[in-house]
Design a protein around this motif. Structure first.
Motif, PDB file in Angstrom:
ATOM      1  N   GLU A 436       0.829  -1.207   0.000  1.00 17.03           N
ATOM      2  CA  GLU A 436       0.000   0.000   0.000  1.00 17.03           C
ATOM      3  C   GLU A 436       0.864   1.258   0.000  1.00 17.03           C
ATOM      4  O   GLU A 436       0.525   2.262  -0.649  1.00 17.03           O
ATOM      5  N   HIS A 437       1.988   1.206   0.711  1.00 20.09           N
ATOM      6  CA  HIS A 437       2.888   2.359   0.749  1.00 20.09           C
ATOM      7  C   HIS A 437       3.496   2.618  -0.623  1.00 20.09           C
ATOM      8  O   HIS A 437       3.625   3.777  -1.052  1.00 20.09           O
ATOM      9  N   ILE A 438       3.861   1.563  -1.328  1.00 20.01           N
ATOM     10  CA  ILE A 438       4.440   1.718  -2.669  1.00 20.01           C
ATOM     11  C   ILE A 438       3.413   2.333  -3.610  1.00 20.01           C
ATOM     12  O   ILE A 438       3.729   3.231  -4.411  1.00 20.01           O
ATOM     13  N   LYS A 439       2.153   1.884  -3.509  1.00 21.87           N
ATOM     14  CA  LYS A 439       1.104   2.418  -4.386  1.00 21.87           C
ATOM     15  C   LYS A 439       0.854   3.905  -4.123  1.00 21.87           C
ATOM     16  O   LYS A 439       0.557   4.671  -5.040  1.00 21.87           O
ATOM     17  N   VAL A 440       0.968   4.309  -2.863  1.00 21.65           N
ATOM     18  CA  VAL A 440       0.734   5.712  -2.522  1.00 21.65           C
ATOM     19  C   VAL A 440       1.890   6.597  -2.980  1.00 21.65           C
ATOM     20  O   VAL A 440       1.692   7.723  -3.467  1.00 21.65           O
ATOM     21  N   THR A 441       3.121   6.089  -2.839  1.00 18.46           N
ATOM     22  CA  THR A 441       4.301   6.912  -3.147  1.00 18.46           C
ATOM     23  C   THR A 441       4.530   7.095  -4.644  1.00 18.46           C
ATOM     24  O   THR A 441       5.113   8.100  -5.061  1.00 18.46           O
ATOM     25  N   ILE A 442       4.075   6.128  -5.456  1.00 13.64           N
ATOM     26  CA  ILE A 442       4.287   6.241  -6.907  1.00 13.64           C
ATOM     27  C   ILE A 442       3.273   7.233  -7.476  1.00 13.64           C
ATOM     28  O   ILE A 442       2.068   7.062  -7.335  1.00 13.64           O
ATOM     29  N   ASP A 446       0.408   4.194 -14.201  1.00 12.82           N
ATOM     30  CA  ASP A 446      -0.694   3.703 -15.028  1.00 12.82           C
ATOM     31  C   ASP A 446      -1.264   2.414 -14.432  1.00 12.82           C
ATOM     32  O   ASP A 446      -0.769   1.883 -13.433  1.00 12.82           O
ATOM     33  N   GLU A 447      -2.288   1.882 -15.065  1.00 13.06           N
ATOM     34  CA  GLU A 447      -2.975   0.695 -14.543  1.00 13.06           C
ATOM     35  C   GLU A 447      -2.065  -0.534 -14.564  1.00 13.06           C
ATOM     36  O   GLU A 447      -2.148  -1.387 -13.679  1.00 13.06           O
ATOM     37  N   ALA A 448      -1.207  -0.633 -15.553  1.00 12.89           N
ATOM     38  CA  ALA A 448      -0.310  -1.792 -15.639  1.00 12.89           C
ATOM     39  C   ALA A 448       0.659  -1.822 -14.456  1.00 12.89           C
ATOM     40  O   ALA A 448       0.918  -2.881 -13.867  1.00 12.89           O
ATOM     41  N   GLN A 449       1.185  -0.663 -14.095  1.00 18.84           N
ATOM     42  CA  GLN A 449       2.114  -0.605 -12.964  1.00 18.84           C
ATOM     43  C   GLN A 449       1.402  -0.946 -11.643  1.00 18.84           C
ATOM     44  O   GLN A 449       1.917  -1.685 -10.801  1.00 18.84           O
ATOM     45  N   LEU A 450       0.199  -0.401 -11.491  1.00 17.92           N
ATOM     46  CA  LEU A 450      -0.560  -0.690 -10.277  1.00 17.92           C
ATOM     47  C   LEU A 450      -0.915  -2.174 -10.178  1.00 17.92           C
ATOM     48  O   LEU A 450      -0.876  -2.773  -9.097  1.00 17.92           O
ATOM     49  N   GLN A 451      -1.258  -2.762 -11.324  1.00 14.22           N
ATOM     50  CA  GLN A 451      -1.583  -4.195 -11.321  1.00 14.22           C
ATOM     51  C   GLN A 451      -0.356  -5.027 -10.977  1.00 14.22           C
ATOM     52  O   GLN A 451      -0.449  -6.033 -10.255  1.00 14.22           O
TER      53      GLN A 451
END
Length: 495
Positions: A436-442, A446-451
């Motif tokens: 969750e921390h990585i998702k917030v900091t980036i 795009d959707e591919a990176q989040l997936q």
């Protein structure tokens, strides 16, 4: 305090204030009145740590102190367990009544135990600005004043001595008396020191007022279930009027007229005075004497019997427990003994209409679990069983005390289970937090990176996290329910 209550106190104090404070609190729970030297000797802690722990406990209202001759003695407050258990409910209630500012004010006060008004307002203003930049000036101070006016916060003046004043208070005139030395300070010096000392106007949470509010809520809910919503709102109006005039420990409210009750009703429930009196008469006609009428001169005055109301609510909880644990027939026997008092086994069989063998088993099961008491009345001096009457009865105070101990044991087990779940799934929870921390900091991902980041958690780990969350929710709900029941039982025992 019982051993279970002491263990629960230790766990709760450790959770909120740390291990050292919990060790001192547990020692005071078990040993009652103790001096500082006895606490240091019993806990095997450093004197400085014991003093700091006592300061924390005193600031949060968990330890009382009094001077006995030349020594100061400390004791753990018997209501300490109830206070700690009700902390989440206190915060939630304040949020529902006063919004986010009220919640944050109570949180800060609970965190510090006793804190100055300016410090609370400044801290809460900073926290609100972090959440919402547009905060009106004076909102926090207004909510704070409302909490003080409603007595949810109370003022507790504290006189701190700075180093200079400590030296002045300690540098007294010494006079030799034999082999001993006495310290004497003149009245003028004491008066001069007192003038230079600043009295800090600090505030703390009034747990007694919150307990009174929760008690009134339980009473109103019970009246609503028994007589309907309109009777519940009328009783709520009576209790709201008597909040200021009635002591929290009083068994009855102050007399209130029907006109005052009608004026205190909400706008959407305004009704003619004759309808208000009809609803009041419905509650007065109840054999439980929850509401009573006092006729003085030409006006009728009404009082709520708080003791009877609390007894009725607790009795309903006890009957619910008997029904769920022992079945409907045992509940019928229990109700019968509450109504008829002392009865023999044969009388119980006849009144409850239960076969002899089954009634004997149910009576013995309730008696062995301390739900009933049995009194022996011998007809002869030799106490022969064949010539002895065995009468069964219900001691409701003893039953409630037993159920309160079981509630504390259940809470202790729930907290231990919750700690085990957190400890066993610690690695998985830390991994989820990292994701969750990585998702917030980036930023601008795009959707591919989040997936791709989400795929760091395997399907099996996601299932395990879902099960853990479900387990935590169930344990949390169970703790709330048991805490509410324990609060009701402890409230009954105070009357």
């Amino acid at each position: 305090m019982s051993q279970v209550e002491c263990d629960l106190c230790f766990y709760l104090v450790k959770k909120y204030y740390g291990r050292i404070v919990a060790t001192v609190g547990q020692f005071l729970c078990k040993n009652r009145l103790q001096t500082l030297g006895q606490i240091i000797h019993g806990t095997k802690l450093k004197p400085s740590l014991v003093r700091k722990a006592l300061c924390v406990l005193i600031k949060h209202g968990l330890v009382n102190f009094a001077r006995n001759k030349k020594r100061m003695e400390y004791s753990f407050d018997t209501n300490g367990t109830t206070h700690i258990l009700m902390i989440p409910k206190i915060i939630y209630t304040t949020k529902s009544l006063y919004g986010d500012p009220g919640e944050m004010i109570i949180e800060e006060t609970l965190m510090h135990g006793m804190i100055e008004k300016d410090s609370i307002i400044n801290t809460v203003n900073r926290r609100l600005e972090e959440v919402s930049p547009k905060v009106e000036n004076g909102v926090v101070e207004k909510v704070f004043n409302d909490l003080v006016a409603a007595r949810f916060l109370i003022s507790e003046p504290v006189i701190p001595l700075d180093d200079e004043n400590k030296e002045k208070a300690g540098d007294d005139v010494e006079v030799d008396v034999g082999s001993k030395r006495k310290r004497i300070c003149s009245d003028d010096e004491i008066e001069n020191i007192a003038k230079k000392v600043k009295v800090l106007d600090t505030y703390s949470v009034n747990f007694v007022r919150f307990n009174q509010y929760f008690r009134d809520q339980y009473i109103v809910n019970g009246i609503k279930q028994k007589f309907g919503a309109h009777c519940g709102e009328i009783l709520r109006a009576i209790l709201r009027i008597s909040e200021v005039t009635t002591s929290p420990q009083a068994e009855r409210t102050q007399p209130i007229s029907s006109n005052e009750i009608r004026q205190a009703l909400p706008v959407h429930l305004i009704m003619p005075i004759i309808h208000v009196e009809q609803y009041l008469n419905i509650m007065i006609s109840d054999p439980g004497n929850l509401l009573q009428k006092i006729e003085e001169s030409s006006s009728n005055l009404y009082v709520v019997n708080l003791k009877k109301c609390v007894e009725a609510v607790c009795q309903a909880n006890v009957l619910s427990y008997i029904l769920e644990r022992y079945g409907s027939k045992s509940c019928r026997i229990f109700k019968l003994l509450l109504l008829k008092s002392h009865l023999e086994q044969k009388q119980v069989e006849d009144f409850a209409m239960i076969p002899s063998k089954e009634a004997k088993e149910l009576l013995y099961q309730l008696w062995s679990d301390h739900m009933l008491i049995m009194q022996e009345i011998p007809r002869t001096v030799d106490h022969a069983p064949s010539r002895t009457y065995y009468l069964f009865n219900v001691n409701i105070n003893k039953v409630i005390r037993t159920l309160l101990t079981r509630s504390y044991r259940t809470l202790l087990n729930l907290l231990a289970r919750q700690r085990h779940e957190v400890k066993s799934n610690k690695r998985l929870a830390e991994k989820q937090a990292r994701v969750e921390h990585i998702k917030v900091t980036i930023e601008n991902a795009d959707e591919a990176q989040l997936q791709e980041i989400d795929e760091m958690l395997t399907p099996a780990e996601r299932d395990q996290l879902q099960k853990m969350e479900h387990c935590h929710n169930k344990l949390g709900k169970a703790q709330i329910q048991v805490s509410n029941t324990a609060f009701l039982f402890s409230l009954h025992l105070t009357y």
